[in-house]
Design a protein around this motif. Structure first.
Motif, PDB file in Angstrom:
ATOM      1  N   TYR B 185       1.051  -1.180   0.362  1.00 31.29           N
ATOM      2  CA  TYR B 185       0.193   0.055  -0.158  1.00 31.29           C
ATOM      3  C   TYR B 185       0.746   0.577  -0.350  1.00 31.29           C
ATOM      4  O   TYR B 185       1.812   1.163   0.643  1.00 31.29           O
ATOM      5  CB  TYR B 185      -0.376   0.088   1.726  1.00 31.29           C
ATOM      6  N   VAL B 186       0.459   2.327  -1.073  1.00 30.43           N
ATOM      7  CA  VAL B 186       1.026   3.639  -0.496  1.00 30.43           C
ATOM      8  C   VAL B 186       0.735   4.387   0.447  1.00 30.43           C
ATOM      9  O   VAL B 186      -0.882   4.452   0.815  1.00 30.43           O
ATOM     10  CB  VAL B 186       0.682   4.624  -2.182  1.00 30.43           C
ATOM     11  N   PHE B 206       3.352  -4.321   3.472  1.00 31.25           N
ATOM     12  CA  PHE B 206       4.310  -3.432   3.041  1.00 31.25           C
ATOM     13  C   PHE B 206       3.820  -2.536   3.081  1.00 31.25           C
ATOM     14  O   PHE B 206       2.676  -2.513   2.128  1.00 31.25           O
ATOM     15  CB  PHE B 206       5.061  -3.830   2.472  1.00 31.25           C
ATOM     16  N   LEU B 207       4.293  -0.987   3.194  1.00 30.13           N
ATOM     17  CA  LEU B 207       3.845  -0.010   3.102  1.00 30.13           C
ATOM     18  C   LEU B 207       5.021   0.877   2.462  1.00 30.13           C
ATOM     19  O   LEU B 207       6.099   0.904   2.460  1.00 30.13           O
ATOM     20  CB  LEU B 207       3.691   1.158   4.308  1.00 30.13           C
ATOM     21  N   LEU B 208       4.929   1.498   0.933  1.00 38.44           N
ATOM     22  CA  LEU B 208       5.792   1.912   0.483  1.00 38.44           C
ATOM     23  C   LEU B 208       5.040   3.349   0.528  1.00 38.44           C
ATOM     24  O   LEU B 208       4.459   4.137  -0.013  1.00 38.44           O
ATOM     25  CB  LEU B 208       5.214   2.094  -1.455  1.00 38.44           C
ATOM     26  N   VAL B 209       6.154   4.045   1.161  1.00 37.13           N
ATOM     27  CA  VAL B 209       6.005   5.865   1.773  1.00 37.13           C
ATOM     28  C   VAL B 209       6.940   7.004   1.487  1.00 37.13           C
ATOM     29  O   VAL B 209       8.123   7.250   0.666  1.00 37.13           O
ATOM     30  CB  VAL B 209       6.625   5.607   3.113  1.00 37.13           C
ATOM     31  N   ASN B 230       9.026  -6.648  10.780  1.00 34.45           N
ATOM     32  CA  ASN B 230       9.677  -7.349   9.511  1.00 34.45           C
ATOM     33  C   ASN B 230       9.935  -5.973   9.212  1.00 34.45           C
ATOM     34  O   ASN B 230      10.246  -5.949   7.546  1.00 34.45           O
ATOM     35  CB  ASN B 230       8.491  -7.993   8.856  1.00 34.45           C
ATOM     36  N   VAL B 231      10.118  -4.836   9.467  1.00 36.28           N
ATOM     37  CA  VAL B 231      10.368  -2.779   9.448  1.00 36.28           C
ATOM     38  C   VAL B 231       8.932  -3.177   8.028  1.00 36.28           C
ATOM     39  O   VAL B 231       8.232  -1.615   8.124  1.00 36.28           O
ATOM     40  CB  VAL B 231      11.810  -3.349   8.219  1.00 36.28           C
ATOM     41  N   GLY B 232       8.757  -3.231   7.346  1.00 33.60           N
ATOM     42  CA  GLY B 232       7.520  -3.371   6.459  1.00 33.60           C
ATOM     43  C   GLY B 232       7.187  -1.906   6.010  1.00 33.60           C
ATOM     44  O   GLY B 232       6.301  -1.514   5.576  1.00 33.60           O
ATOM     45  N   LEU B 233       8.314  -1.951   5.869  1.00 35.28           N
ATOM     46  CA  LEU B 233       8.568  -0.569   4.882  1.00 35.28           C
ATOM     47  C   LEU B 233       9.861  -0.136   3.794  1.00 35.28           C
ATOM     48  O   LEU B 233      10.621  -0.971   4.210  1.00 35.28           O
ATOM     49  CB  LEU B 233       9.146   0.977   5.865  1.00 35.28           C
ATOM     50  N   LEU B 234       8.949   0.769   2.490  1.00 36.47           N
ATOM     51  CA  LEU B 234      10.236   0.811   1.598  1.00 36.47           C
ATOM     52  C   LEU B 234       9.593   2.634   1.771  1.00 36.47           C
ATOM     53  O   LEU B 234       9.005   3.186   1.514  1.00 36.47           O
ATOM     54  CB  LEU B 234       9.344   0.557   0.533  1.00 36.47           C
TER      55      LEU B 234
END
Lengths: 272, 272
Positions: B185-186, B206-209, B230-234
């Motif tokens: 998701y963004v 995962f989130l695209l930030v 798992n961090v879960g962020l980009l």
């Protein structure tokens, strides 16, 4: 193209037909595949055969992007051909774009300025600054997705929100955007009765109506609920016209299919 | 790429940096303009200099489409270069596409299959059948717009709906779609506190930030509210890295900027 010129063309041809150029290498007559640019050859034949019955052409960019660089070339050749040979025709890049402001500007320039389309379809989810860059060009138009013709339209577009629905809210809010007189709206024909509600919000705007024919919508219902004093409709048909024949007579068959629709449209216009 | 491989790369590099390749001929060093393909030359130099600090690259398709066929070639060369030389890197086509089912399939094939991106950003407005075609490829991902980083995000995305907001509704409903485990998701960084609410709905995704840096978001806040086990962020940065210098040392300066962010990220990962 000005809206006035579009209306004049509609009255002259007694047609508000838009032909969708969803040109797919897997669906065009196989003998065309040996040509240098089969997609353009197909489009050119369709356009030459049907232009007297149609007021607009709408290539959907997905079909061209699927062929990579070659597809982009076919798209460019198609819009160039239309602009050179049929400048009276309204052209729509069915791209459903939308991004943050400076990025939407890039898309707007690409389609409206560089390629020279009269209009481009735009998705509303990112709001005002994602759409306004498409409205900054004189005599060009953005066609905002309001109520689409697919099943997924009911996932979000028809959700209740502030005593109305999301798609109506999109239309209402967009009316306050800069240069909103250059906005048109996509409203699917599979929900023709919704058109009456939409006409209460935007009595004068042009509506691009997909979903007549292959997707099950009725032209009579679309006109009943959606036509205004200037017609105010562009009704799209793609597969029902361009893939009506798989053999070398496909242009003539496409023309015949387009003429049937044009005659129905002429009849509906008698009610104006 | 599997999510597992992406997570492994994040831990190895101690980075969850995504670099946005919003490559604009008007912004790259002018001496590159004499090259055969200035956009690709610029991207290659940026990638070679920054790859040890980044886990993902995200070309925004608008910047390439603005250059027509040539731009499409530059995009193809960029993804080919990444896949050949840095196959461990996660690639994102920031295209924000979405159309009726068979048309979305064309976009999905173009970006995920033909061009070989690991993922593509997708707009939710047209609902389930416009998104699912992007989820049918093994080890590929669709990144759905939820809450974007622009001003217009507040036009529709944050409207109240069924005692929640539209962007949360988008996330909730999308969880039931076929192959939804392939969804990311963004979520814009300019509203970092919203991330806590979003994590209640999708703790593992995962989130695209976008929006850290140039658009004003804070990395510390994004991690505080959005990081999972798992961090879960980009976290994406574009202009702040790729346009940090206008002279021939731009790759080194970009690398230095990327390293600063990577070190901040490594520090944040110590809290895991």
């Amino acid at each position: 193209m000005t809206t006035k010129d579009l209306i004049a063309q509609i009255h002259k041809k007694k047609s508000f037909l838009c032909i969708g150029l969803d040109t797919d290498l897997e669906k065009i007559p196989t003998y065309l595949l040996s040509e240098e640019d089969p997609i353009f050859s197909f489009n050119k034949a369709i356009i030459d055969a049907t232009h007297q019955f149609a007021v607009a052409y709408k290539p959907n960019t997905a079909f061209y992007e699927a062929c990579g660089r070659k597809g982009w070339k076919s798209l460019t050749k198609t819009i160039d051909y239309l602009n050179k040979n049929y400048p009276e025709i309204f052209t729509i890049a069915d791209a459903k774009r939308g991004d943050i402001g400076n990025t939407s500007s890039m898309y707007a320039k690409a389609f409206l300025q560089e390629m020279g389309f009269d209009s481009v379809t735009v998705a509303p989810y990112m709001g005002k600054d994602s759409v306004e860059p498409f409205l900054q060009f004189r005599d060009k138009h953005a066609i905002l997705l309001a109520l689409t013709s697919n099943e997924g339209a009911f996932d979000f577009q028809t959700l209740e929100i502030d005593n109305t629905t999301l798609y109506k809210k999109v239309i209402e809010i967009s009316k306050d955007w800069k240069n909103s007189e250059r906005l048109m709206y996509v409203v699917g024909a599979t929900k023709a009765e919704y058109l009456a509600e939409i006409r209460k919000i935007i009595p004068d705007s042009f509506l691009l109506v997909p979903g007549v024919g292959a997707q099950g919508g009725s032209l009579v219902d679309v006109c009943k609920y959606g036509m205004n004093k200037n017609v105010g409709l562009l009704v799209n048909s793609s597969r029902g016209i361009i893939y009506a024949s798989e053999s070398s007579n496909f242009p003539e068959i496409a023309a015949a299919k387009a003429e049937v629709i044009q005659r129905e449209m002429a009849k509906q216009m008698e009610n104006l």
